[in-house]
Design a protein around this motif. Structure first.
Motif, PDB file in Angstrom:
ATOM      1  N   VAL A  75       0.867  -1.181   0.000  1.00 40.63           N
ATOM      2  CA  VAL A  75       0.000   0.000   0.000  1.00 40.63           C
ATOM      3  C   VAL A  75       0.904   1.233   0.000  1.00 40.63           C
ATOM      4  O   VAL A  75       1.955   1.252   0.653  1.00 40.63           O
ATOM      5  N   ILE A  76       0.521   2.248  -0.765  1.00 44.95           N
ATOM      6  CA  ILE A  76       1.271   3.494  -0.813  1.00 44.95           C
ATOM      7  C   ILE A  76       0.372   4.606  -0.287  1.00 44.95           C
ATOM      8  O   ILE A  76      -0.729   4.820  -0.828  1.00 44.95           O
ATOM      9  N   ALA A  77       0.805   5.296   0.753  1.00 41.71           N
ATOM     10  CA  ALA A  77       0.031   6.394   1.347  1.00 41.71           C
ATOM     11  C   ALA A  77       0.595   7.727   0.858  1.00 41.71           C
ATOM     12  O   ALA A  77       1.800   7.994   1.007  1.00 41.71           O
ATOM     13  N   LEU A  78      -0.269   8.552   0.257  1.00 39.98           N
ATOM     14  CA  LEU A  78       0.196   9.818  -0.325  1.00 39.98           C
ATOM     15  C   LEU A  78      -0.620  10.985   0.219  1.00 39.98           C
ATOM     16  O   LEU A  78      -1.843  10.907   0.336  1.00 39.98           O
ATOM     17  N   GLY A  79       0.051  12.071   0.536  1.00 43.10           N
ATOM     18  CA  GLY A  79      -0.627  13.258   1.035  1.00 43.10           C
ATOM     19  C   GLY A  79       0.346  14.421   1.094  1.00 43.10           C
ATOM     20  O   GLY A  79       1.550  14.252   0.871  1.00 43.10           O
TER      21      GLY A  79
END
Ligand SMILES: Nc1c(NC[C@H](O)[C@H](O)[C@H](O)CO)[nH]c(=O)[nH]c1=O
Ligand SMILES: CC(=O)[C@@H](O)COP(=O)(O)O
Length: 155
Positions: A75-79
């Protein structure tokens, strides 16, 4: 000496991306960078899922849902959390980073921390595809490496 390594070549990899809509003009560039890196390294477009959440604070919950679904290798978390005029920035950054780290450890798959935390908009723009690169692209490469590393260790 046996050295485990994770080559940045994907084989049948499925990836979930969770992205925060707050500062979307930055985060959309991080998403594009991550998708570009994944596809350039042979992840099929149909094997990439994207979920948008209102803001970075909501990332850990959806990252957890994705990670525990059993559908994804990573999973890649982007913000993009950009400091404002109150201490809200500190609380958001702290909880998001801690939350994402916990999700990764509790779900046993790589959850990449692609949330940029900057003092101002210029710093965010620099990390979303200009002079400091694209943190979404970097996280995607890291995700592929981590999945292969884990596969090698668990052989
Ligand atoms: N200021 C930023 C936020 N704030 C919103 C929170 O993330 C959260 O959505 C809200 O507190 C409701 O729970 N989010 C970012 O992603 N970036 C910011 O700069
Ligand atoms: C990171 C934030 O939550 C921040 O952008 C909010 O801005 P402010 O501290 O001016 O309310």
């Amino acid at each position: 000496m046996n050295v485990f390594e994770g080559k940045v070549v994907s084989e049948g990899m499925k990836v979930g991306i969770v992205a925060a809509r707050f500062n979307e003009f930055i985060v959309s560039k991080l998403v594009a960078g991550a998708q570009d890196a994944l596809v350039r390294h042979d992840v099929k477009e149909e094997d990439i899922d994207l979920a948008w959440v209102p803001g970075a604070f909501e990332i850990p919950l959806i990252a957890s849902k994705m990670a525990k679904s059993g559908k994804y290798d990573a999973v890649i978390a982007l913000g993009a959390v950009i400091r404002g005029s109150t201490t809200h920035y500190d609380y958001v950054c702290s909880e998001v980073s801690k939350g994402i780290a916990n999700v990764s450890l509790n779900s046993d798959i790589p959850v990449m921390f692609g949330v940029i935390t900057t003092e101002n908009i210029e710093q965010a723009i620099e990390r979303a595809g200009t002079k400091a690169g694209n943190k979404g692209y970097d996280c995607a490469l890291g995700a592929i490496e981590m999945v292969n590393l884990i596969r090698n260790i668990e052989k």
